[in-house]
Design an enzyme around this catalytic site. Structure first.
Site, short mmCIF file in Angstrom:
data_model
loop_
_atom_site.label_atom_id
_atom_site.label_comp_id
_atom_site.label_asym_id
_atom_site.label_seq_id
_atom_site.Cartn_x
_atom_site.Cartn_y
_atom_site.Cartn_z
N TYR B 101 0.88 -1.11 0.07
CA TYR B 101 0.02 -0.10 -0.07
C TYR B 101 0.64 1.20 -0.02
CZ TYR B 101 -2.82 3.80 1.86
OH TYR B 101 -3.12 5.32 1.98
N GLU B 189 -3.56 7.26 -3.83
CA GLU B 189 -3.25 6.19 -3.30
C GLU B 189 -3.09 5.18 -4.21
OE1 GLU B 189 -5.59 5.43 1.01
OE2 GLU B 189 -6.90 5.73 -0.79
#
Lengths: 289, 381
Positions: B101, B189
């Protein structure tokens, strides 16, 4: 007494020749605020409401001995106007402008750390000490001089709570609208600290809303550092998680903090009653006096 | 403004972040064509603004044309958490050994950007943040300088990213920060960033939210907003430039200032009603904007009653009153009862102008909300 502003505060209005700047400079002068200058690039030499306009904040401060500024500059140019104000330097800068890009405010905030200036806002209604001075757009007629300090993230909610107080004869020392943007100059804690140090302020009303963790931090501060009693209102109990409610700031992260429940719980744990309605906040304040 | 995955991916790819080959499709046939171009297996992904698409049936993997046809048929037209799916992204599926991530956002508390890395990607990162915050390495960035390369490396090492890809991941993080900054994003993101068998990294998803207040600097991104609405009322709100959120109740709410509007919603709930929406007309609204707000709320078939709560500061009561009169005088019969509460700047001028044959007037916020709730209760359902 008062915090941040009083009748001696000498104010320069950045953006005084624009529509809002001109209207609200007039309102401030009518209220009795000591507006001594305007600052607008390219408009030096003009006059607005009998107040001289200068091309730069530096010149306005030098010539008129100003110690505070109110910024009505449009969002695209507002960060630059704030850098200019912070470079002067002034004791207080109140940024009314709504819609300043958040990344711009991050760089302004970065510069602010290296100064001794109080920045209030942006996207805020301003600061008022009833009967002495108002720096901003607050409707002066709803305020009354008295013993309650008020700090709020929302402009219109400030007016609502003040209305509830004034209508039952409870006046205010100073009201500070700190603004609801993600990055602001003066925080709840900064404002609470000012009121705590002010001997005239006997009680404080605090208006918060969902998003961020400023209310939780304030609760901690109240519990450990304050004697002045505080009552609060938190807007956004019915807001669904993950939805943005107006302000960029008012977003519930979904991770537990930032929700109305989390803020109310933190405040209750700090001994701060949270009203279900603005009227109930006024009830609590009345009980303190 | 939230970009769709396909829009965010194009921004990421332009900045040099590796993304899978993909095609956007609005029909089953287009999806099948895309599969032929890309080769199998492919992922078929609903393009709507909701999280958790996979769990909700909005993402499927197809290994051949029949499977792709079936997946596209089931996803196109589906209702995903209230959003109608009218387009899918068909994308080469990535074989991976690891999911990471990466994220960049504004840390409100610190008032500065923060870059985040976790080796526990591919899952709901908010759960990870809540339950095991130590699994996410965070690096605060001084906005005056931007992210230094050492900061990206530091975050990557702290997150325990596999060593053979640490350099590549740090490079993606630097790029992600740069594009976050360059596009005035509020969030950027990648979840997951996939590590392939061959040791490459690929952004298998892309999320980007852009600061609405900065769209004036990014006309290219503002154009993308046109394609991003999937709800008619949201589209209308976007055209009018309102902050508007649709809710599940039947009391329509219009006010000025986010805090006051939220407080009005809360009071509707407090007095036993259910808010139908959040609508903030903003500061300094002129008559036309007020009329547009009424048009918005009347357009929602769920609304049975409307409350207008204005406390003027920069907004002037006479302008608001004029807008309400203008909007309502166009109707032979007012579609839903409207309660008005007007206070603050120029409120008394407004009250004189306001046509009380068209609206009900209340002096306090509490009275106005209670009357609107009562009006809504009278409507048979």
């Amino acid at each position: 007494m008062s915090v941040l502003v009083d009748e001696d505060t000498r104010v320069v209005v950045q953006g005084i020749t624009g529509g809002e700047g001109k209207f609200h400079a007039g309102q401030m002068i009518e209220y009795g605020t000591n507006v001594v200058a305007g600052a607008v690039p390219g408009k030096g030499g003009e006059e607005v409401h009998g107040v001289p306009v200068y091309d730069t904040v530096h010149e306005a401060v030098r010539r008129e001995d100003a110690d505070a500024s109110v910024v009505f500059v449009p969002p695209a140019f507002a960060a630059d106007a704030l850098f200019e104000a912070l470079d002067t330097p002034l004791d207080l800068v109140v940024a009314i402008t709504e819609g300043i890009p958040t990344q711009d405010m991050a760089t302004v905030n970065r510069r602010l750390r290296d100064t001794d200036t109080h920045l209030v806002g942006p996207n805020c209604p301003g600061v008022i000490t009833p009967g002495e001075a108002k720096l901003g757009i607050l409707p002066g007629n709803i305020f009354a001089s008295g013993k309650v300090g008020l700090v709020s993230r929302s402009g219109t909610l400030t007016y609502q709570v003040v209305d509830n107080l004034t209508s039952r004869g409870i006046g205010q020392t100073t009201a500070i609208g700190i603004g609801g943007d993600p990055i602001i100059g003066t925080s709840f804690i900064d404002a609470l600290e000012l009121f705590e140090a002010d001997p005239e302020t006997e009680a404080i009303a605090m208006c918060g809303e969902i998003g961020g963790e400023d209310e939780e931090a304030a609760a901690e501060y109240i519990a450990t550092q304050m004697d002045t009693p505080v009552a609060a209102f938190i807007a956004g109990r019915t807001a669904p998680p993950g939805k943005r409610m107006g302000h960029a700031g008012a977003i519930v992260s979904g991770s537990g903090t930032g929700t109305a429940e989390s803020k109310i719980e933190a405040l209750n744990n700090a001994g701060v009653p949270v009203g279900d309605t603005p009227e109930e906040v006024a009830d609590h304040i009345e009980g303190y006096l | 403004m939230r970009l769709h995955e396909y829009q965010a991916k194009s921004v990421f790819a332009d900045a040099g972040i590796p993304t899978p080959d993909s095609r956007l499709a609005t029909s089953v046939d287009e999806a099948v064509d895309a599969g032929r171009d890309l080769g199998y297996p492919v992922a078929v992904k609903a393009q709507v603004h909701v999280g958790g698409r996979g769990k909700a049936g909005g993402i499927e993997i197809a290994t051949d044309e029949a499977g792709l046809r079936e997946a596209a048929e089931s996803i196109l037209g589906m209702d995903l958490k209230g959003y109608h799916v009218d387009r899918v992204l068909v994308e080469s599926a990535v074989d991976f050994t690891n999911e990471l991530y990466l994220g960049v956002t504004m840390d409100r508390g610190e008032g500065e950007p923060v870059a985040m890395v976790s080796s526990e990607g591919g899952v709901d990162i908010e759960e990870v943040a809540a339950e095991t915050p130590e699994a996410i390495a965070r690096e605060g960035v001084d906005p005056a300088f931007g992210m230094h390369p050492y900061q990206a490396r530091k975050a990557v090492y702290e997150a325990g990213v596999p060593r053979d890809v640490s350099r590549a991941v740090a490079s993606v993080l630097e790029t992600l920060y740069d594009l976050w900054e360059a596009n005035d994003a509020s969030e950027a993101e990648i979840n997951p960033l996939m590590v392939t068998d061959g040791g490459d990294v690929v952004a298998a998803d892309a999320v980007m939210n852009v600061d609405d207040d900065a769209l004036f600097r990014h006309p290219d991104l503002a154009d993308m907003e046109e394609e991003s609405y999937t709800d008619d009322l949201e589209r209308k709100a976007g055209e009018y430039g309102f902050d508007y959120v649709r809710l599940s109740g039947n009391v329509g709410i219009i006010g000025n200032g986010a805090g006051l509007v939220m407080a009005t919603l809360d009071l509707v709930d407090h007095y036993g009603g259910e808010p139908a929406n959040f609508l903030d007309i903003g500061g300094g609204a002129k008559a036309e904007r007020v009329a547009n707000a009424l048009d918005m709320v009347f357009s929602d078939p769920n609304v049975d009653s409307v409350v207008f709560n204005i406390f003027g500061g920069i907004t002037r009561g006479d302008e608001v009153a004029r807008g309400i009169n203008d909007a309502l005088s166009q109707f032979d019969e007012i579609p839903k009862p409207v309660v008005v509460r007007l206070a603050g700047t120029n409120a008394s001028e407004g009250m004189e102008i306001l046509d009380t044959d068209l609206v009900q007037v209340e002096g306090t916020l509490e009275d106005a909300v209670q009357r609107a709730v009562a009006n809504a209760e009278e409507v048979p359902r």
